[in-house]
Design a protein around this motif. Structure first.
Motif, PDB file in Angstrom:
ATOM      1  N   ASP A  10       0.849  -1.190   0.000  1.00  0.00           N
ATOM      2  CA  ASP A  10       0.000   0.000   0.000  1.00  0.00           C
ATOM      3  C   ASP A  10       0.884   1.239   0.000  1.00  0.00           C
ATOM      4  OD1 ASP A  10      -2.341  -1.528   0.145  1.00  0.00           O
ATOM      5  OD2 ASP A  10      -2.257  -1.577   2.339  1.00  0.00           O
ATOM      6  N   ASP A  11       0.270   2.412  -0.184  1.00  0.00           N
ATOM      7  CA  ASP A  11       1.024   3.663  -0.120  1.00  0.00           C
ATOM      8  C   ASP A  11       1.672   3.800   1.255  1.00  0.00           C
ATOM      9  OD1 ASP A  11       0.202   4.229  -2.653  1.00  0.00           O
ATOM     10  OD2 ASP A  11      -1.077   5.915  -2.122  1.00  0.00           O
ATOM     11  N   GLY A  12       2.909   4.293   1.270  1.00  0.00           N
ATOM     12  CA  GLY A  12       3.626   4.478   2.523  1.00  0.00           C
ATOM     13  C   GLY A  12       5.122   4.400   2.311  1.00  0.00           C
ATOM     14  N   VAL A  13       5.855   4.388   3.410  1.00  0.00           N
ATOM     15  CA  VAL A  13       7.314   4.312   3.382  1.00  0.00           C
ATOM     16  C   VAL A  13       7.721   3.004   4.040  1.00  0.00           C
ATOM     17  CG1 VAL A  13       9.456   5.412   4.121  1.00  0.00           C
ATOM     18  CG2 VAL A  13       7.498   6.821   3.482  1.00  0.00           C
ATOM     19  N   TYR A  14       8.616   2.263   3.370  1.00  0.00           N
ATOM     20  CA  TYR A  14       9.028   0.944   3.845  1.00  0.00           C
ATOM     21  C   TYR A  14      10.539   0.838   3.830  1.00  0.00           C
ATOM     22  CZ  TYR A  14       4.162  -0.025   2.805  1.00  0.00           C
ATOM     23  OH  TYR A  14       2.800   0.031   2.763  1.00  0.00           O
ATOM     24  N   ALA A  15      11.104   0.228   4.855  1.00  0.00           N
ATOM     25  CA  ALA A  15      12.543   0.000   4.928  1.00  0.00           C
ATOM     26  C   ALA A  15      12.919  -1.166   4.024  1.00  0.00           C
ATOM     27  CB  ALA A  15      12.956  -0.305   6.361  1.00  0.00           C
ATOM     28  N   VAL A  16      14.066  -1.034   3.378  1.00  0.00           N
ATOM     29  CA  VAL A  16      14.604  -2.117   2.563  1.00  0.00           C
ATOM     30  C   VAL A  16      15.580  -2.882   3.437  1.00  0.00           C
ATOM     31  CG1 VAL A  16      15.978  -2.690   0.536  1.00  0.00           C
ATOM     32  CG2 VAL A  16      14.352  -0.808   0.435  1.00  0.00           C
ATOM     33  N   GLY A  17      15.330  -4.147   3.641  1.00  0.00           N
ATOM     34  CA  GLY A  17      16.173  -4.947   4.522  1.00  0.00           C
ATOM     35  C   GLY A  17      17.588  -5.098   4.000  1.00  0.00           C
ATOM     36  N   GLY A  18      18.546  -5.042   4.910  1.00  0.00           N
ATOM     37  CA  GLY A  18      19.929  -5.262   4.550  1.00  0.00           C
ATOM     38  C   GLY A  18      20.710  -4.014   4.194  1.00  0.00           C
ATOM     39  N   VAL A  19      20.035  -2.883   4.013  1.00  0.00           N
ATOM     40  CA  VAL A  19      20.716  -1.640   3.670  1.00  0.00           C
ATOM     41  C   VAL A  19      20.265  -0.565   4.651  1.00  0.00           C
ATOM     42  CG1 VAL A  19      21.134   0.075   1.886  1.00  0.00           C
ATOM     43  CG2 VAL A  19      20.724  -2.297   1.236  1.00  0.00           C
ATOM     44  N   ASN A  28       0.505   7.155  -4.742  1.00  0.00           N
ATOM     45  CA  ASN A  28      -0.289   7.333  -5.965  1.00  0.00           C
ATOM     46  C   ASN A  28       0.245   6.516  -7.134  1.00  0.00           C
ATOM     47  OD1 ASN A  28      -1.887   9.211  -4.577  1.00  0.00           O
ATOM     48  ND2 ASN A  28      -0.519  10.876  -5.139  1.00  0.00           N
ATOM     49  N   GLY A  29       0.651   5.289  -6.876  1.00  0.00           N
ATOM     50  CA  GLY A  29       1.104   4.402  -7.936  1.00  0.00           C
ATOM     51  C   GLY A  29       2.543   4.585  -8.371  1.00  0.00           C
ATOM     52  N   THR A  30       3.279   5.514  -7.783  1.00  0.00           N
ATOM     53  CA  THR A  30       4.688   5.691  -8.126  1.00  0.00           C
ATOM     54  C   THR A  30       5.557   5.177  -6.992  1.00  0.00           C
ATOM     55  OG1 THR A  30       4.779   7.932  -7.225  1.00  0.00           O
ATOM     56  CG2 THR A  30       4.241   7.725  -9.559  1.00  0.00           C
ATOM     57  N   THR A  31       6.732   4.703  -7.329  1.00  0.00           N
ATOM     58  CA  THR A  31       7.669   4.162  -6.350  1.00  0.00           C
ATOM     59  C   THR A  31       8.971   4.931  -6.442  1.00  0.00           C
ATOM     60  OG1 THR A  31       6.699   1.975  -6.615  1.00  0.00           O
ATOM     61  CG2 THR A  31       8.847   2.083  -5.582  1.00  0.00           C
ATOM     62  N   ARG A  32       9.476   5.372  -5.301  1.00  0.00           N
ATOM     63  CA  ARG A  32      10.759   6.068  -5.237  1.00  0.00           C
ATOM     64  C   ARG A  32      11.623   5.420  -4.178  1.00  0.00           C
ATOM     65  NH1 ARG A  32      10.218  12.509  -5.930  1.00  0.00           N
ATOM     66  NH2 ARG A  32       9.091  12.437  -7.887  1.00  0.00           N
ATOM     67  N   TYR A  33      12.901   5.392  -4.449  1.00  0.00           N
ATOM     68  CA  TYR A  33      13.874   4.921  -3.470  1.00  0.00           C
ATOM     69  C   TYR A  33      14.480   6.133  -2.786  1.00  0.00           C
ATOM     70  CZ  TYR A  33      13.543   0.315  -5.508  1.00  0.00           C
ATOM     71  OH  TYR A  33      13.078  -0.889  -5.929  1.00  0.00           O
ATOM     72  N   LEU A  34      14.578   6.079  -1.462  1.00  0.00           N
ATOM     73  CA  LEU A  34      15.143   7.175  -0.676  1.00  0.00           C
ATOM     74  C   LEU A  34      16.327   6.647   0.125  1.00  0.00           C
ATOM     75  CD1 LEU A  34      11.825   8.477   0.866  1.00  0.00           C
ATOM     76  CD2 LEU A  34      13.052   9.482  -1.045  1.00  0.00           C
ATOM     77  N   MET A  35      17.378   7.439   0.186  1.00  0.00           N
ATOM     78  CA  MET A  35      18.524   7.100   1.008  1.00  0.00           C
ATOM     79  C   MET A  35      18.687   8.196   2.036  1.00  0.00           C
ATOM     80  SD  MET A  35      20.802   4.828   1.370  1.00  0.00           S
ATOM     81  CE  MET A  35      22.302   4.556   2.236  1.00  0.00           C
TER      82      MET A  35
END
Length: 45
Positions: A10-19, A28-35
Motif C-alpha cells: 500500500d502507499d507508505g514508506v518501507y525500509a529495505v532490509g539489509g541496507v 499514488n502508484g509511483t515508487t521512489r527509493y530514498l537514502m
C-alpha cells in the motif's frame, strides 16, 4: 525486496532490509527509493 513484493504494498514508506537508511516510498502508484544519511550532524534524504 522484490519488484513483485513492492507492487503489492500500500502507499507508505518501507525500509529495505539489509541496507541501512534505504527506504521505498509508494504514493499514488509511483515508487521512489530514498537514502537517508547524516553528515556533520545534519540529516539528508
Amino acid at each position: 525486496m522484490t519488484k513483485a513484493r513492492i507492487s503489492t504494498l500500500d502507499d507508505g514508506v518501507y525500509a529495505v532490509g539489509g541496507v541501512v537508511g534505504l527506504r521505498i516510498r509508494k504514493r499514488n502508484g509511483t515508487t521512489r527509493y530514498l537514502m537517508r544519511w547524516s553528515r556533520h550532524g545534519v540529516r539528508h534524504d
